[in-house]
Motif scaffolding. Structure first.
Motif, PDB file in Angstrom:
ATOM      1  N   ALA A 223      64.698   0.247  60.579  1.00  0.00           N
ATOM      2  CA  ALA A 223      63.506  -0.546  60.902  1.00  0.00           C
ATOM      3  C   ALA A 223      62.221   0.249  60.721  1.00  0.00           C
ATOM      4  O   ALA A 223      61.207  -0.283  60.243  1.00  0.00           O
ATOM      5  CB  ALA A 223      63.598  -1.061  62.340  1.00  0.00           C
ATOM      6  N   MET A 224      62.260   1.544  61.067  1.00  0.00           N
ATOM      7  CA  MET A 224      61.028   2.336  61.058  1.00  0.00           C
ATOM      8  C   MET A 224      60.384   2.414  59.671  1.00  0.00           C
ATOM      9  O   MET A 224      59.187   2.133  59.517  1.00  0.00           O
ATOM     10  CB  MET A 224      61.326   3.742  61.598  1.00  0.00           C
ATOM     11  CG  MET A 224      60.087   4.549  61.965  1.00  0.00           C
ATOM     12  SD  MET A 224      59.239   3.915  63.427  1.00  0.00           S
ATOM     13  CE  MET A 224      57.665   3.463  62.758  1.00  0.00           C
ATOM     14  N   PRO A 225      61.128   2.783  58.610  1.00  0.00           N
ATOM     15  CA  PRO A 225      60.510   2.816  57.277  1.00  0.00           C
ATOM     16  C   PRO A 225      60.033   1.441  56.807  1.00  0.00           C
ATOM     17  O   PRO A 225      59.003   1.330  56.136  1.00  0.00           O
ATOM     18  CB  PRO A 225      61.632   3.341  56.374  1.00  0.00           C
ATOM     19  CG  PRO A 225      62.570   4.027  57.279  1.00  0.00           C
ATOM     20  CD  PRO A 225      62.510   3.271  58.569  1.00  0.00           C
ATOM     21  N   LEU A 226      60.787   0.397  57.156  1.00  0.00           N
ATOM     22  CA  LEU A 226      60.388  -0.954  56.759  1.00  0.00           C
ATOM     23  C   LEU A 226      59.050  -1.338  57.402  1.00  0.00           C
ATOM     24  O   LEU A 226      58.174  -1.927  56.751  1.00  0.00           O
ATOM     25  CB  LEU A 226      61.473  -1.964  57.148  1.00  0.00           C
ATOM     26  CG  LEU A 226      62.759  -1.929  56.319  1.00  0.00           C
ATOM     27  CD1 LEU A 226      63.832  -2.817  56.959  1.00  0.00           C
ATOM     28  CD2 LEU A 226      62.503  -2.362  54.880  1.00  0.00           C
ATOM     29  N   ALA A 293      59.370  -5.670  67.845  1.00  0.00           N
ATOM     30  CA  ALA A 293      57.972  -5.981  68.196  1.00  0.00           C
ATOM     31  C   ALA A 293      57.327  -4.795  68.911  1.00  0.00           C
ATOM     32  O   ALA A 293      56.178  -4.441  68.626  1.00  0.00           O
ATOM     33  CB  ALA A 293      57.921  -7.225  69.076  1.00  0.00           C
ATOM     34  N   ASN A 294      58.068  -4.179  69.832  1.00  0.00           N
ATOM     35  CA  ASN A 294      57.524  -3.018  70.566  1.00  0.00           C
ATOM     36  C   ASN A 294      57.323  -1.821  69.642  1.00  0.00           C
ATOM     37  O   ASN A 294      56.341  -1.069  69.787  1.00  0.00           O
ATOM     38  CB  ASN A 294      58.454  -2.633  71.715  1.00  0.00           C
ATOM     39  CG  ASN A 294      58.442  -3.668  72.827  1.00  0.00           C
ATOM     40  OD1 ASN A 294      57.495  -4.438  72.952  1.00  0.00           O
ATOM     41  ND2 ASN A 294      59.504  -3.701  73.624  1.00  0.00           N
ATOM     42  N   LEU A 295      58.261  -1.623  68.709  1.00  0.00           N
ATOM     43  CA  LEU A 295      58.146  -0.505  67.766  1.00  0.00           C
ATOM     44  C   LEU A 295      56.926  -0.698  66.865  1.00  0.00           C
ATOM     45  O   LEU A 295      56.185   0.253  66.589  1.00  0.00           O
ATOM     46  CB  LEU A 295      59.428  -0.411  66.926  1.00  0.00           C
ATOM     47  CG  LEU A 295      59.495   0.748  65.918  1.00  0.00           C
ATOM     48  CD1 LEU A 295      59.363   2.093  66.633  1.00  0.00           C
ATOM     49  CD2 LEU A 295      60.815   0.689  65.136  1.00  0.00           C
ATOM     50  N   HIS A 296      56.715  -1.929  66.420  1.00  0.00           N
ATOM     51  CA  HIS A 296      55.560  -2.256  65.587  1.00  0.00           C
ATOM     52  C   HIS A 296      54.253  -1.944  66.333  1.00  0.00           C
ATOM     53  O   HIS A 296      53.341  -1.303  65.796  1.00  0.00           O
ATOM     54  CB  HIS A 296      55.624  -3.749  65.215  1.00  0.00           C
ATOM     55  CG  HIS A 296      54.583  -4.174  64.235  1.00  0.00           C
ATOM     56  ND1 HIS A 296      54.084  -5.456  64.186  1.00  0.00           N
ATOM     57  CD2 HIS A 296      53.925  -3.490  63.258  1.00  0.00           C
ATOM     58  CE1 HIS A 296      53.190  -5.546  63.219  1.00  0.00           C
ATOM     59  NE2 HIS A 296      53.075  -4.371  62.647  1.00  0.00           N
ATOM     60  N   LEU A 297      54.184  -2.377  67.596  1.00  0.00           N
ATOM     61  CA  LEU A 297      52.995  -2.134  68.412  1.00  0.00           C
ATOM     62  C   LEU A 297      52.789  -0.640  68.657  1.00  0.00           C
ATOM     63  O   LEU A 297      51.676  -0.117  68.491  1.00  0.00           O
ATOM     64  CB  LEU A 297      53.120  -2.873  69.751  1.00  0.00           C
ATOM     65  CG  LEU A 297      52.016  -2.622  70.787  1.00  0.00           C
ATOM     66  CD1 LEU A 297      50.658  -3.060  70.245  1.00  0.00           C
ATOM     67  CD2 LEU A 297      52.340  -3.344  72.091  1.00  0.00           C
ATOM     68  N   ALA A 298      53.873   0.053  69.031  1.00  0.00           N
ATOM     69  CA  ALA A 298      53.775   1.489  69.345  1.00  0.00           C
ATOM     70  C   ALA A 298      53.336   2.280  68.120  1.00  0.00           C
ATOM     71  O   ALA A 298      52.495   3.195  68.219  1.00  0.00           O
ATOM     72  CB  ALA A 298      55.120   2.001  69.850  1.00  0.00           C
TER      73      ALA A 298
END
Length: 595
Positions: A223-226, A293-298
């Motif tokens: 998810a992180m690279p995407l 969603a939280n990863l995107h925000l963070a």
């Protein structure tokens, strides 16, 4: 996974994207320019810029739209390059709101209140309420609110259908192997950027990722690279909008790109190097809608905190990448401290009115070019300049009203009145340039073209109006009567050409040489060009009045002066200039005499 599942998934994606577009359009309409006004008033305080960028983007749900607004404002001279940095950083935070809304898909509870928040129930209910507002209310804010609610409902319906459609994919080894490939960070970033660039919305691509996460194949390191790639891909919209714009407008788009690029590269190195050394326990964690969603925000908040202290270096970086002197237009400064000295304030106001004249002249040239060859970038430039014109009019109106509260001499009061009338004339000239551009757009969209004869006639008229504008601006800048005296004979020639062309146009209509549709646009162009020259006449007349003696007829009765002037014999200079301009612009339109 069969053909029905594939069709359902494609339909769900289409519904989701249409819902996103409908909701965003509605939110932009509802703002009615107020969000743009908030951005315009932004000071050089970068922290305030971050807050405003986040709020504005959170409301319209498009970081690309916020950045494009910044590009347009810088191109029009309304904002400076440095003011956009904070807004762009905040925009990346504001765009995470949609993902937080979509995480409602993870709600799973026996409580009735929480069940009502699930997309399977909330989506259809919002769509029903939205369509009632949208279909049965003809106009106004309620219709726009209905559009927003309908879009949000379709967003949830599309998300729910996508989640159901991709569920069978979790059992397909090929699908799992595709997502395993994204564990390669470079491939993951590239895939996220490509999908987002195609959709031109990071919120949309994020929603698709959240839907796929329901299959259980999306791990943290996938998810992180995407997500990083999605942040980079969303820059494409602003980059496209900056094509053909000023250097500082291009730099604004580049700030958006470099902010996301530097942040992604930095955290990519930190995370992957850190995992090699410390083997993070969360590296293989399975992500769901909420955690994505939280990863995107963070991630977006972390990028902002990382680069905020270096915002000035970011500006210097884009200035190196897009070299050369900035060709942006800075609006004339109307500092209220000048009001303490009315003479100085009037001088500054005069400079601002001259700038309005230059903007109006620029838009006239752009509008004429659009008639000959339509270019969307030139149309965007024209609309941005019109925005600057309108802003200048508002600033000047307020400034001069404040000046009237001071103790002014009779001469200064007269000057204030003259400025107010002149800025109104220049603003109206700008409006007529917009009208011409709208006719050009209609001609382009409907595939209408003028006959060679009509185009030749139009070229002569636009050339005459162009020279009228040139002399008008020159006489207002220099305040020379001799320059102003050249405007009225030209205006008279413009009227003569316009009347001649209207009569010829009627004859062409009778002969069937042109269509009613093309004829309507031709007449519309004649009207707007003629009115432009009328406003030029108003400005030049004021310059002549100021330089006239007290017993001059123009000071006693300007209407009588104009009547006498146009009847001939009163002013030999006027008659000579009128004859000169007739030979230059009218005679070439006359039929060739057979000798």
């Amino acid at each position: 996974m069969n053909l029905v599942n594939i069709a359902a998934m494609l339909g769900a994606i289409a519904t989701f994207l249409f819902g996103m577009s409908t909701m965003t359009d509605g939110l932009e309409k509802l703002s009615s320019g107020r969000l743009e006004q908030i951005l315009e008033r932004l000071t050089s305080n970068v922290f305030k810029g971050v807050l405003l960028g986040a709020v504005v983007t959170g409301l319209i749900q498009s970081s690309a739209a916020t950045t494009v607004m910044c590009v347009g404002f810088v191109n029009a001279g309304i904002m400076k390059l440095e003011q956009t940095v904070g807004i762009i950083m905040g925009a990346n935070i504001g765009t995470t709101v949609t993902a937080q809304l979509l995480r409602l898909g993870d709600v799973d509870s026996d409580q009735l209140a929480l069940q009502l928040l699930q997309p399977s129930f909330l989506g259809p209910m919002l769509a029903v309420v939205g369509i009632i507002f949208y279909m049965f209310i003809k106009r106004g804010r309620k219709k726009t609110v209905g559009q927003i609610i309908l879009g949000l409902g379709l967003l949830f319906i599309g998300m729910n259908t996508m989640s159901a459609a991709v569920a069978p994919l979790q059992d397909i080894p090929e699908f799992q192997s595709v997502f395993t490939a994204f564990s390669n960070p470079f491939l993951g970033v590239a895939a996220g950027a490509l999908v987002t660039a195609l959709l031109q919305s990071s919120s949309a691509s994020m929603g698709i990722l959240q839907a796929i996460s329901t299959t259980g194949v999306v791990k943290f390191h996938i998810a992180m690279p995407l997500i990083m790639g999605q942040n980079i891909g969303t820059c494409i919209t602003a980059l496209i909008s900056s094509i053909g714009a000023s250097k500082n407008a291009k730099r604004t788009a580049m700030i958006h790109l470099f902010f996301n690029l530097i942040g992604s590269v930095f955290f990519l190195i930190v995370l992957y190097a850190g995992n090699l050394l410390f083997h993070f326990p969360f590296w293989e964690n399975t992500m769901n809608m909420g955690s994505i969603a939280n990863l995107h925000l963070a991630f977006n908040v972390a990028c902002t905190l990382l680069l905020l202290p270096f915002h000035q270096l970011l500006v210097k970086l884009v200035q190196l990448v897009v070299p050369g002197d900035a060709d942006e237009r800075n609006l004339s400064v109307l500092d209220e401290r000048f009001l303490a000295s009315p003479s100085l304030a009037l001088e500054k106001a005069h400079d601002a009115v001259v700038q309005m004249g230059e903007f109006a002249q620029e838009n006239f040239h752009l509008a004429v070019e659009l008639i000959k060859k339509f270019d969307l970038k030139k149309l965007e430039r024209l609309n941005e300049t019109e925005t600057a014109l309108d802003k200048m009019e508002g600033l000047l109106d307020n400034y001069l009203v404040k000046l009237t509260d001071r103790a002014l001499s009779a001469e200064e009061s007269t000057k204030v009145s003259e400025l107010l009338h002149t800025l109104s004339d220049f603003e109206r000239i700008g409006d007529y340039a917009v009208n011409i551009s709208e006719s050009a757009q209609i001609l382009h969209e409907r595939g209408i073209s003028f006959s060679p004869d009509a185009q030749k006639e139009l070229d002569q008229l636009t050339s005459a109006v162009d020279e009228t504008l040139e002399h008008t601006l020159a006489c207002y800048q220099t305040r020379r009567r001799a320059e102003a005296a050249r405007v009225e004979p030209l205006e008279e020639v413009v009227d003569l050409i316009s009347n001649t062309l209207k009569n010829r146009h009627v004859e062409r209509l009778k002969a069937g040489a042109c269509t009613i549709e093309s004829g309507a646009q031709f007449l519309e162009l004649l009207i707007n060009l003629e009115r432009m020259s009328d406003h030029c006449s108003n400005i030049a007349l004021r310059i002549i009045r100021q330089s006239a003696s007290k017993d001059d007829i123009i000071r006693i009765d300007s209407h009588a002066y104009m009547r006498n002037l146009h009847h001939g014999g009163m002013d030999p200079d006027f008659d000579a200039l009128f004859q000169q301009y007739q030979e230059k612009y009218v005679l070439p339109l006359m039929p060739t005499q057979v000798k």
